[in-house]
Design a protein around this motif. Sequence first.
Motif, PDB file in Angstrom:
ATOM      1  N   GLY A  70       0.854  -1.179   0.000  1.00 29.62           N
ATOM      2  CA  GLY A  70       0.000   0.000   0.000  1.00 29.62           C
ATOM      3  C   GLY A  70       0.896   1.236   0.000  1.00 29.62           C
ATOM      4  O   GLY A  70       2.115   1.140  -0.223  1.00 29.62           O
ATOM      5  N   GLY A 104      -1.336  -1.441  -4.121  1.00 32.79           N
ATOM      6  CA  GLY A 104      -2.335  -0.381  -3.913  1.00 32.79           C
ATOM      7  C   GLY A 104      -2.971  -0.433  -2.542  1.00 32.79           C
ATOM      8  O   GLY A 104      -3.204   0.596  -1.932  1.00 32.79           O
ATOM      9  N   GLY A 105      -3.320  -1.631  -2.073  1.00 34.40           N
ATOM     10  CA  GLY A 105      -4.028  -1.710  -0.795  1.00 34.40           C
ATOM     11  C   GLY A 105      -5.304  -0.895  -0.864  1.00 34.40           C
ATOM     12  O   GLY A 105      -6.135  -1.081  -1.763  1.00 34.40           O
ATOM     13  N   ARG A 106      -5.436   0.071   0.028  1.00 30.62           N
ATOM     14  CA  ARG A 106      -6.685   0.857   0.073  1.00 30.62           C
ATOM     15  C   ARG A 106      -6.709   2.019  -0.924  1.00 30.62           C
ATOM     16  O   ARG A 106      -7.677   2.786  -0.936  1.00 30.62           O
ATOM     17  N   GLY A 159     -11.812   2.749  -2.992  1.00 33.64           N
ATOM     18  CA  GLY A 159     -11.210   2.988  -1.683  1.00 33.64           C
ATOM     19  C   GLY A 159     -11.004   4.481  -1.496  1.00 33.64           C
ATOM     20  O   GLY A 159     -11.957   5.263  -1.594  1.00 33.64           O
ATOM     21  N   PHE A 182      -6.548  12.611  -2.108  1.00 36.36           N
ATOM     22  CA  PHE A 182      -5.669  12.873  -0.965  1.00 36.36           C
ATOM     23  C   PHE A 182      -5.315  14.336  -0.927  1.00 36.36           C
ATOM     24  O   PHE A 182      -5.389  15.046  -1.944  1.00 36.36           O
ATOM     25  N   TRP A 206     -14.928  -3.109   2.640  1.00 36.44           N
ATOM     26  CA  TRP A 206     -13.610  -2.854   3.229  1.00 36.44           C
ATOM     27  C   TRP A 206     -13.743  -3.155   4.710  1.00 36.44           C
ATOM     28  O   TRP A 206     -14.387  -2.399   5.434  1.00 36.44           O
ATOM     29  N   ALA A 223     -11.106  -0.073   7.031  1.00 35.93           N
ATOM     30  CA  ALA A 223     -11.072   1.087   6.131  1.00 35.93           C
ATOM     31  C   ALA A 223     -10.318   2.266   6.729  1.00 35.93           C
ATOM     32  O   ALA A 223      -9.331   2.732   6.173  1.00 35.93           O
ATOM     33  N   ASP A 279      -1.098   3.852   7.941  1.00 39.62           N
ATOM     34  CA  ASP A 279      -1.919   5.021   8.284  1.00 39.62           C
ATOM     35  C   ASP A 279      -2.335   5.011   9.743  1.00 39.62           C
ATOM     36  O   ASP A 279      -2.548   6.062  10.336  1.00 39.62           O
TER      37      ASP A 279
HETATM   38  C1  LIG Z   1     -13.320   3.331   1.602  1.00 38.29           C
HETATM   39  C2  LIG Z   1     -12.104   4.128   1.944  1.00 38.29           C
HETATM   40  C3  LIG Z   1     -12.087   5.493   1.698  1.00 38.29           C
HETATM   41  C4  LIG Z   1     -10.958   6.247   1.987  1.00 38.29           C
HETATM   42  N1  LIG Z   1     -10.922   7.568   1.645  1.00 38.29           N
HETATM   43  C5  LIG Z   1      -9.785   8.262   1.795  1.00 38.29           C
HETATM   44  C6  LIG Z   1      -9.654   9.578   1.260  1.00 38.29           C
HETATM   45  O1  LIG Z   1     -10.565  10.063   0.589  1.00 38.29           O
HETATM   46  N2  LIG Z   1      -8.489  10.255   1.468  1.00 38.29           N
HETATM   47  C7  LIG Z   1      -7.441   9.696   2.144  1.00 38.29           C
HETATM   48  O2  LIG Z   1      -6.398  10.347   2.278  1.00 38.29           O
HETATM   49  N3  LIG Z   1      -7.534   8.443   2.645  1.00 38.29           N
HETATM   50  C8  LIG Z   1      -8.656   7.712   2.469  1.00 38.29           C
HETATM   51  N4  LIG Z   1      -8.739   6.437   2.917  1.00 38.29           N
HETATM   52  C9  LIG Z   1      -7.636   5.899   3.734  1.00 38.29           C
HETATM   53  C10 LIG Z   1      -6.438   5.519   2.869  1.00 38.29           C
HETATM   54  O3  LIG Z   1      -6.858   4.697   1.812  1.00 38.29           O
HETATM   55  C11 LIG Z   1      -5.440   4.800   3.746  1.00 38.29           C
HETATM   56  O4  LIG Z   1      -5.107   5.649   4.835  1.00 38.29           O
HETATM   57  C12 LIG Z   1      -4.138   4.408   3.051  1.00 38.29           C
HETATM   58  O5  LIG Z   1      -4.355   3.964   1.733  1.00 38.29           O
HETATM   59  C13 LIG Z   1      -3.502   3.306   3.903  1.00 38.29           C
HETATM   60  O6  LIG Z   1      -2.291   2.873   3.320  1.00 38.29           O
HETATM   61  P1  LIG Z   1      -1.435   1.779   4.080  1.00 38.29           P
HETATM   62  O7  LIG Z   1      -0.272   1.470   3.238  1.00 38.29           O
HETATM   63  O8  LIG Z   1      -1.199   2.209   5.482  1.00 38.29           O
HETATM   64  O9  LIG Z   1      -2.373   0.478   4.198  1.00 38.29           O
HETATM   65  P2  LIG Z   1      -3.019  -0.431   3.075  1.00 38.29           P
HETATM   66  O10 LIG Z   1      -3.332   0.359   1.875  1.00 38.29           O
HETATM   67  O11 LIG Z   1      -4.145  -1.161   3.742  1.00 38.29           O
HETATM   68  O12 LIG Z   1      -1.856  -1.461   2.699  1.00 38.29           O
HETATM   69  C14 LIG Z   1      -1.591  -2.606   3.476  1.00 38.29           C
HETATM   70  C15 LIG Z   1      -1.303  -3.764   2.531  1.00 38.29           C
HETATM   71  O13 LIG Z   1      -0.893  -4.895   3.311  1.00 38.29           O
HETATM   72  C16 LIG Z   1      -1.328  -6.055   2.645  1.00 38.29           C
HETATM   73  N5  LIG Z   1      -1.319  -7.161   3.604  1.00 38.29           N
HETATM   74  C17 LIG Z   1      -2.032  -7.276   4.760  1.00 38.29           C
HETATM   75  N6  LIG Z   1      -1.736  -8.429   5.374  1.00 38.29           N
HETATM   76  C18 LIG Z   1      -0.809  -9.059   4.596  1.00 38.29           C
HETATM   77  C19 LIG Z   1      -0.127 -10.310   4.702  1.00 38.29           C
HETATM   78  N7  LIG Z   1      -0.286 -11.135   5.756  1.00 38.29           N
HETATM   79  N8  LIG Z   1       0.749 -10.671   3.711  1.00 38.29           N
HETATM   80  C20 LIG Z   1       0.947  -9.837   2.641  1.00 38.29           C
HETATM   81  N9  LIG Z   1       0.306  -8.642   2.498  1.00 38.29           N
HETATM   82  C21 LIG Z   1      -0.553  -8.263   3.463  1.00 38.29           C
HETATM   83  C22 LIG Z   1      -2.721  -5.690   2.143  1.00 38.29           C
HETATM   84  O14 LIG Z   1      -3.084  -6.510   1.050  1.00 38.29           O
HETATM   85  C23 LIG Z   1      -2.526  -4.216   1.738  1.00 38.29           C
HETATM   86  O15 LIG Z   1      -2.260  -4.077   0.348  1.00 38.29           O
HETATM   87  C24 LIG Z   1      -9.838   5.632   2.598  1.00 38.29           C
HETATM   88  C25 LIG Z   1      -9.847   4.252   2.830  1.00 38.29           C
HETATM   89  C26 LIG Z   1     -10.961   3.506   2.490  1.00 38.29           C
HETATM   90  C27 LIG Z   1     -10.930   2.014   2.661  1.00 38.29           C
END
Ligand SMILES: Cc1cc2nc3c(=O)[nH]c(=O)nc-3n(C[C@H](O)[C@H](O)[C@H](O)COP(=O)(O)OP(=O)(O)OC[C@H]3O[C@@H](n4cnc5c(N)ncnc54)[C@H](O)[C@@H]3O)c2cc1C
Length: 332
Positions: free
Chosen positions: A16, A43-45, A59, A63, A280, A283, A306
């Motif tokens: 992500g 990409g994740g979320r 998702g 941003f 989700w 989320a 996040d």
């Molecule tokens: C519906 C929705 C609306 C949102 N709207 C906004 C917005 O408008 N503006 C904004 O700024 N933010 C928004 N957000 C929040 C934003 O998307 C997140 O804060 C950000 O994308 C999180 O990124 P991250 O890398 O921390 O986590 P994630 O994107 O969740 O990445 C974590 C990754 O880890 C992987 N993973 C988990 N467990 C394992 C495992 N055991 N083995 C291998 N891989 C694994 C997952 O597949 C995932 O791809 C929204 C989120 C959602 C769901």
Amino acid sequence: MPTPSSTPRVLVVGAGVAGLAAAQALHNSGLTVSVVDKGRAPGGRISSRTGDHGPFDHGAQYFTARDPRFQARVKAWCAAGIAAPWNARIGVARNGDLTPKDEQPTRYVGIPSMRAIALHQARLLDVRCQVKVGALERINGQWRTTLASGEALEPADAVLITAPSEQAHVLLAPAPALAAAAKRVRHAPCWAVMVNFEGRLDIAYDGLFVHDSPLSWVARDSAKPGRPTGERWVLHGSAEWSEAHIEVDPDAVAGQLLAAFFASTGHARVDPQRLVAHRWRYAIAEPPIDRGCLFDEELRLGGAGDWLHGARVEGAYLSGLAAATRVREALT
Ligand SMILES: Cc1cc2nc3c(=O)[nH]c(=O)nc-3n(C[C@H](O)[C@H](O)[C@H](O)COP(=O)(O)OP(=O)(O)OC[C@H]3O[C@@H](n4cnc5c(N)ncnc54)[C@H](O)[C@@H]3O)c2cc1C
């Protein structure tokens, strides 16, 4: 090309925003970095769905960029053509009453979809998708990672877990204090509905924060820059409603949130061409713990995401950078 045995190897779990930001920073420092993700693509979320009826950001919607480090990155993404400001008409909807939103920060989106940001970040990295990490074991000062499939990955000198806290705490178990910190954060769920209409709806806004409704947000996804023509909307259930309906059948959820869409915007009901719901489970972190990242220097095991920095795309990016700094300091 073979890796010189002296180059420390880092494994990043999660592709992500946080995992890719960390991996990119570590790669730029000359470390050998591998990223694994259980999803179909990075990409994740910030994932997007593409089908016959066009792309949907189901998702993260957009941003904002407040920190100078993230502002600089967003500027580079805009220059590369994979992000652009979304000069949308944003308002507030309450039982059919639509009003403009007061605060209007610059909102950015990926081009041609939100996932483009992740694909761009991943392009120079070693990223493997559709692999789920099952367990970590420390052997002779290195991390041995076993996938859910049973496959063992090459040993790593440091590991960063960037999954949502509910998934991260299990993998952080070898560092009990970090696992305990992760256990304290939860993410609210969100039902997302993607809907196509044949013609343009008579709604004067491209994005609406929704109150007094099962919905919290609706957006005309097709109005974002760089999107193909069409009339595509994304509807997000509120945290409370999504939680209460988390195990409900997706088709039933889609129908209920579509009805809520017409009720909250005051638009007459129109039959959709296509209606799909996505759940989700994790989320939005509520509330995040603002520690930047987690890192155990002795074990060289850490966490980012996040949920450690602001609960948004920008926070995830900055958390990834913070974790990369800690890993770099520990390894070099
Ligand atoms: C519906 C929705 C609306 C949102 N709207 C906004 C917005 O408008 N503006 C904004 O700024 N933010 C928004 N957000 C929040 C934003 O998307 C997140 O804060 C950000 O994308 C999180 O990124 P991250 O890398 O921390 O986590 P994630 O994107 O969740 O990445 C974590 C990754 O880890 C992987 N993973 C988990 N467990 C394992 C495992 N055991 N083995 C291998 N891989 C694994 C997952 O597949 C995932 O791809 C929204 C989120 C959602 C769901």
